[in-house]
Design a protein around this motif. Structure first.
Motif, PDB file in Angstrom:
ATOM      1  N   UNK A   5      45.888  24.351  46.119  1.00 42.23           N
ATOM      2  CA  UNK A   5      44.780  24.495  47.057  1.00 42.23           C
ATOM      3  C   UNK A   5      43.566  25.014  46.295  1.00 42.23           C
ATOM      4  N   UNK A   6      42.471  24.268  46.370  1.00 44.29           N
ATOM      5  CA  UNK A   6      41.203  24.696  45.768  1.00 44.29           C
ATOM      6  C   UNK A   6      40.290  25.159  46.898  1.00 44.29           C
ATOM      7  N   UNK A   7      39.669  26.307  46.718  1.00 46.77           N
ATOM      8  CA  UNK A   7      38.756  26.839  47.727  1.00 46.77           C
ATOM      9  C   UNK A   7      37.363  26.942  47.121  1.00 46.77           C
ATOM     10  N   UNK A   8      36.380  26.374  47.810  1.00 48.15           N
ATOM     11  CA  UNK A   8      34.979  26.519  47.418  1.00 48.15           C
ATOM     12  C   UNK A   8      34.189  26.962  48.645  1.00 48.15           C
ATOM     13  N   UNK A   9      33.017  27.519  48.389  1.00 51.00           N
ATOM     14  CA  UNK A   9      32.183  28.055  49.454  1.00 51.00           C
ATOM     15  C   UNK A   9      30.776  27.486  49.325  1.00 51.00           C
ATOM     16  N   UNK A  10      30.156  27.231  50.466  1.00 50.99           N
ATOM     17  CA  UNK A  10      28.747  26.853  50.505  1.00 50.99           C
ATOM     18  C   UNK A  10      28.048  27.848  51.429  1.00 50.99           C
ATOM     19  N   UNK A  11      26.850  28.260  51.054  1.00 50.74           N
ATOM     20  CA  UNK A  11      26.104  29.256  51.813  1.00 50.74           C
ATOM     21  C   UNK A  11      25.034  28.544  52.632  1.00 50.74           C
ATOM     22  N   UNK A  12      24.935  28.906  53.902  1.00 52.20           N
ATOM     23  CA  UNK A  12      23.966  28.296  54.814  1.00 52.20           C
ATOM     24  C   UNK A  12      23.039  29.383  55.342  1.00 52.20           C
ATOM     25  N   UNK A  13      21.738  29.135  55.245  1.00 51.32           N
ATOM     26  CA  UNK A  13      20.761  30.053  55.830  1.00 51.32           C
ATOM     27  C   UNK A  13      20.833  29.883  57.349  1.00 51.32           C
ATOM     28  N   UNK A  14      21.172  30.929  58.054  1.00 48.12           N
ATOM     29  CA  UNK A  14      21.441  30.825  59.484  1.00 48.12           C
ATOM     30  C   UNK A  14      20.237  30.342  60.289  1.00 48.12           C
ATOM     31  N   UNK A  15      19.049  30.807  59.964  1.00 46.29           N
ATOM     32  CA  UNK A  15      17.869  30.467  60.769  1.00 46.29           C
ATOM     33  C   UNK A  15      17.458  29.002  60.637  1.00 46.29           C
ATOM     34  N   UNK A  16      17.630  28.408  59.465  1.00 43.94           N
ATOM     35  CA  UNK A  16      17.190  27.026  59.257  1.00 43.94           C
ATOM     36  C   UNK A  16      18.338  26.015  59.231  1.00 43.94           C
ATOM     37  N   UNK A  17      19.540  26.498  58.927  1.00 44.43           N
ATOM     38  CA  UNK A  17      20.669  25.590  58.790  1.00 44.43           C
ATOM     39  C   UNK A  17      20.716  24.888  57.447  1.00 44.43           C
ATOM     40  N   UNK A  18      19.837  25.303  56.530  1.00 42.84           N
ATOM     41  CA  UNK A  18      19.775  24.690  55.206  1.00 42.84           C
ATOM     42  C   UNK A  18      20.774  25.345  54.251  1.00 42.84           C
ATOM     43  N   UNK A  19      21.202  24.545  53.280  1.00 42.65           N
ATOM     44  CA  UNK A  19      22.181  24.999  52.294  1.00 42.65           C
ATOM     45  C   UNK A  19      21.508  25.644  51.081  1.00 42.65           C
ATOM     46  N   UNK A  20      22.132  26.664  50.550  1.00 42.19           N
ATOM     47  CA  UNK A  20      21.687  27.268  49.302  1.00 42.19           C
ATOM     48  C   UNK A  20      21.969  26.277  48.173  1.00 42.19           C
ATOM     49  N   UNK A  21      20.973  26.032  47.314  1.00 47.00           N
ATOM     50  CA  UNK A  21      21.154  25.040  46.242  1.00 47.00           C
ATOM     51  C   UNK A  21      21.141  25.649  44.844  1.00 47.00           C
ATOM     52  N   UNK A  22      20.964  26.966  44.748  1.00 45.76           N
ATOM     53  CA  UNK A  22      20.977  27.608  43.429  1.00 45.76           C
ATOM     54  C   UNK A  22      21.816  28.883  43.489  1.00 45.76           C
ATOM     55  N   UNK A  23      21.825  29.622  42.413  1.00 39.29           N
ATOM     56  CA  UNK A  23      22.580  30.869  42.320  1.00 39.29           C
ATOM     57  C   UNK A  23      21.580  32.005  42.061  1.00 39.29           C
ATOM     58  N   UNK A  24      20.913  32.500  43.105  1.00 45.20           N
ATOM     59  CA  UNK A  24      19.832  33.469  42.904  1.00 45.20           C
ATOM     60  C   UNK A  24      20.324  34.846  42.468  1.00 45.20           C
ATOM     61  N   UNK A  25      19.548  35.458  41.582  1.00 49.43           N
ATOM     62  CA  UNK A  25      19.841  36.828  41.162  1.00 49.43           C
ATOM     63  C   UNK A  25      19.064  37.838  42.007  1.00 49.43           C
ATOM     64  N   UNK A  26      18.146  37.323  42.831  1.00 49.17           N
ATOM     65  CA  UNK A  26      17.371  38.149  43.758  1.00 49.17           C
ATOM     66  C   UNK A  26      17.126  37.301  45.005  1.00 49.17           C
ATOM     67  N   UNK A  27      17.157  37.891  46.196  1.00 45.29           N
ATOM     68  CA  UNK A  27      16.964  37.107  47.424  1.00 45.29           C
ATOM     69  C   UNK A  27      15.697  36.257  47.440  1.00 45.29           C
ATOM     70  N   UNK A  28      14.622  36.728  46.788  1.00 44.59           N
ATOM     71  CA  UNK A  28      13.368  35.960  46.756  1.00 44.59           C
ATOM     72  C   UNK A  28      13.482  34.689  45.924  1.00 44.59           C
ATOM     73  N   UNK A  29      14.486  34.594  45.082  1.00 42.46           N
ATOM     74  CA  UNK A  29      14.647  33.421  44.220  1.00 42.46           C
ATOM     75  C   UNK A  29      15.565  32.357  44.822  1.00 42.46           C
ATOM     76  N   UNK A  30      16.032  32.566  46.035  1.00 42.08           N
ATOM     77  CA  UNK A  30      16.932  31.606  46.686  1.00 42.08           C
ATOM     78  C   UNK A  30      16.183  30.325  47.030  1.00 42.08           C
ATOM     79  N   UNK A  31      16.829  29.191  46.770  1.00 45.96           N
ATOM     80  CA  UNK A  31      16.271  27.884  47.084  1.00 45.96           C
ATOM     81  C   UNK A  31      17.233  27.179  48.037  1.00 45.96           C
TER      82      UNK A  31
END
Length: 82
Positions: A5-31
């Motif tokens: 069993x392989x487990x992966x996770x995707x992060x979704x911004x709740x307000x927009x429903x958009x997916x996180x596309x990078x690995x930010x080191x600070x919340x302001x750098x999230x894309x």
């Protein structure tokens, strides 16, 4: 036969429903992006910094089953190119 069993996770911004596309080191750098195919796949080993109260996590569990059998060459079907 073996099962894995392989487990992966995707992060979704709740307000927009958009997916996180990078690995930010600070919340302001999230894309973020709308496409599921562009979403960053997290394995749990990446260190990212987000405001987790504003995000949802989509969990994907993929079961891989390996089956093995031994046959003679004459037992295999020939496939025709169409």
């Amino acid at each position: 036969m073996s099962e894995k069993v392989e487990v992966t996770y995707r992060v979704i911004e709740e307000s927009s429903g958009n997916y996180l596309v990078n690995y930010p080191t600070h919340p302001d750098n999230a894309t973020y992006g709308k496409l599921f195919s562009k979403a960053a796949k997290l394995t749990g080993f990446q260190k990212i910094n987000l405001d987790w109260e504003k995000h949802l996590i989509q969990v994907n569990e993929r079961t891989i089953i390996d089956k093995y059998k031994t046959v003679r060459m004459s037992d295999l079907e020939e496939l025709e190119n169409e």
